[in-house]
Design an enzyme around this catalytic site. Structure first.
Site, PDB file in Angstrom:
ATOM      1  N   HIS A   1     -28.744  11.607 -65.579  1.00 19.77           N
ATOM      2  CA  HIS A   1     -28.517  11.688 -67.015  1.00 19.77           C
ATOM      3  C   HIS A   1     -28.129  13.114 -67.401  1.00 19.77           C
ATOM      4  CE1 HIS A   1     -30.304   7.754 -67.050  1.00 19.77           C
ATOM      5  NE2 HIS A   1     -31.433   8.221 -66.564  1.00 19.77           N
TER       6      HIS A   1
ATOM      7  N   HIS B   1     -31.468   9.726 -59.082  1.00 20.20           N
ATOM      8  CA  HIS B   1     -32.626   8.879 -58.804  1.00 20.20           C
ATOM      9  C   HIS B   1     -32.248   7.402 -58.842  1.00 20.20           C
ATOM     10  CE1 HIS B   1     -32.441   8.988 -63.224  1.00 20.20           C
ATOM     11  NE2 HIS B   1     -33.087   7.832 -63.217  1.00 20.20           N
TER      12      HIS B   1
ATOM     13  N   GLU C   1     -36.792  10.976 -68.812  1.00 22.34           N
ATOM     14  CA  GLU C   1     -37.566   9.746 -68.660  1.00 22.34           C
ATOM     15  C   GLU C   1     -38.931  10.048 -68.049  1.00 22.34           C
ATOM     16  OE1 GLU C   1     -35.250   7.417 -65.971  1.00 22.34           O
ATOM     17  OE2 GLU C   1     -33.747   6.869 -67.453  1.00 22.34           O
TER      18      GLU C   1
ATOM     19  N   ARG D   1     -23.506   6.798 -63.133  1.00 23.08           N
ATOM     20  CA  ARG D   1     -23.930   6.037 -61.960  1.00 23.08           C
ATOM     21  C   ARG D   1     -23.097   6.411 -60.730  1.00 23.08           C
ATOM     22  NH1 ARG D   1     -23.985   2.702 -66.409  1.00 23.08           N
ATOM     23  NH2 ARG D   1     -26.030   1.788 -66.885  1.00 23.08           N
TER      24      ARG D   1
END
Length: 407
Positions: free
Chosen positions: A94, A273, A129, A292
């Site tokens: 991200h 991740h 996150e 991605r």
């Protein structure tokens, strides 16, 4: 307090059992990947005669609190989820806030619709996150040390067919620093770019390497550093679900860890991740910005991913709770408190809060008002409301901002 109704997302990687069991429903075989609790426009929680996003918009300063609005605008800055993964999620990273702002402006200027499948930046926000495990939870997070990755590739090369060895030797060359202060970053970037950039060659190679009959290695083997299991077991696991995907080889370069029930993992911008499987409560900044690199059928933009990823082998950030059971991420967008047993306990709150029960039962008292929460139930508490007190046993999570509490 506003009782919420929430949406279950049926992504293909989801488990059919974890979330229905929390909700007290009979599983019907449909993947139940995520339960969204919040005001994200993709699936805002229902409240009264509208949804939580619209309900907040009617009086944002009162319902969010002035401190939150000053920093995050007239929006709930976090999204709470129950995540239940049967197979791996995509390898992803991200952006930082600055990268998100720049990327959003760039794609807007290029005329890319916000809802286009190939759009990378759907808003101007970062997306740190935190995942809190409700049982064993497996994840890939950040790069392993270079010597461990090279040992893994060398082990595979020794057993590979002669036809496959040139590809493995090219990978090893990319992983071998040539000198200089930024050796590690240069090598990790080169190796990642090689594997993903030549996916037509390295994807089929991954399947062949996964099928090699190699003896297992113990925890003290050089290729195990930064991996909770034999790396070839990780390769077999991900290639079973994503055959022919070069991202499965990138998985070999990432740290494999297992969270036990009650443990948390925090992820900041730029950390490559992929969650592999398990059940957990996840909280994140409310954003849709995901770059991605593999293990997905969704849009992949390797150049943009490369610009976002932080190429280092820093160990993942396991977030420990404080004395009140509060865990924090890398930013102030959110904080998560877990309560297992309480008798008229005031929650930890800064601004608005969402309370989610995942097991047992709790009474939430808010001034003269009270409500009962059982498995899967949730409520929104505005910043202007009295501080809630909770009584009960089980598992209760409190999501709020990580900003300092008002004096």
């Amino acid at each position: 307090m506003q009782k919420l109704t929430n949406t279950v997302r049926d992504y293909a990687w989801g488990s059919p059992t974890g979330i229905p069991e929390i909700l007290g429903r009979e599983p019907d075989g449909t993947p139940a990947a995520e339960l969204w609790i919040g005001a994200h426009p993709g699936a805002p929680s229902g409240v009264e005669d509208t949804d939580l996003r619209e309900w907040i918009a009617r009086d944002p300063h009162t319902r969010l609190g002035a401190g939150s609005v000053d920093v995050y605008g007239e929006r709930l800055p976090f999204l709470l989820k129950i995540l239940s993964a049967r197979t791996a999620l995509s390898i992803q990273a991200h952006p930082s806030r600055g990268q998100a702002q720049a990327g959003y402006a760039r794609e807007d200027a290029a005329g890319v619709p916000v809802d286009a499948p190939h759009r990378n930046y759907r808003d101007t926000w970062h997306k740190p996150e935190l995942i809190h495990a409700l049982g064993d939870f497996d994840a890939l997070c950040g790069f392993r040390p270079l010597p461990a990755i090279r040992a893994t590739v060398e082990r595979l090369r020794a057993a590979a067919s002669p036809a496959d060895r040139p590809l493995l030797e090219a990978w090893l060359t990319a992983l071998t620093p040539s000198g200089g202060q930024d050796d590690e970053a240069v090598a990790l970037r080169a190796a990642t770019d090689l594997v993903l950039g030549r996916a037509a060659e390295y994807g089929p190679l991954a399947d062949r390497l996964a099928a090699l009959d190699l003896p297992g290695v113990g925890a003290d083997h050089p290729c195990r550093q930064g991996s909770a299991v034999d790396p070839q077991d990780t390769l077999r696991e991900v290639t079973a679900d994503f055959p022919g995907d070069a991202g499965t080889l990138v998985a070999l370069m990432l740290r494999r860890l297992r969270l036990r029930a009650g443990e948390s993992l925090a992820l900041d911008a730029g950390v490559l991740h992929a969650y592999l499987g398990g059940l957990g409560v996840e909280i994140m900044a409310s954003s849709d910005n995901v770059l991605r690199g593999g293990l997905t059928s969704k849009h992949i933009d390797l150049a943009e991913l490369d610009a976002v990823v932080v190429y280092d082998s820093v160990e993942p950030q396991r977030a420990a709770p404080d004395a009140r059971g509060v865990v924090r991420g890398a930013t102030d967008d959110f904080a998560l408190q877990r309560i297992d047993s309480a008798a008229d306990l005031p929650i930890a709150r800064s601004g608005a809060a969402i309370l989610l029960c995942t097991a047992g039962g709790f009474t939430v008292r808010n001034g003269e008002e009270s409500t009962e929460l059982a498995g899967g139930d949730s409520v929104f508490v505005g910043a202007d409301e009295p501080l809630p007190h909770v009584t009960g046993t089980g598992q209760l999570f409190v999501a709020t901002t990580g900003l300092p509490a008002p004096a």
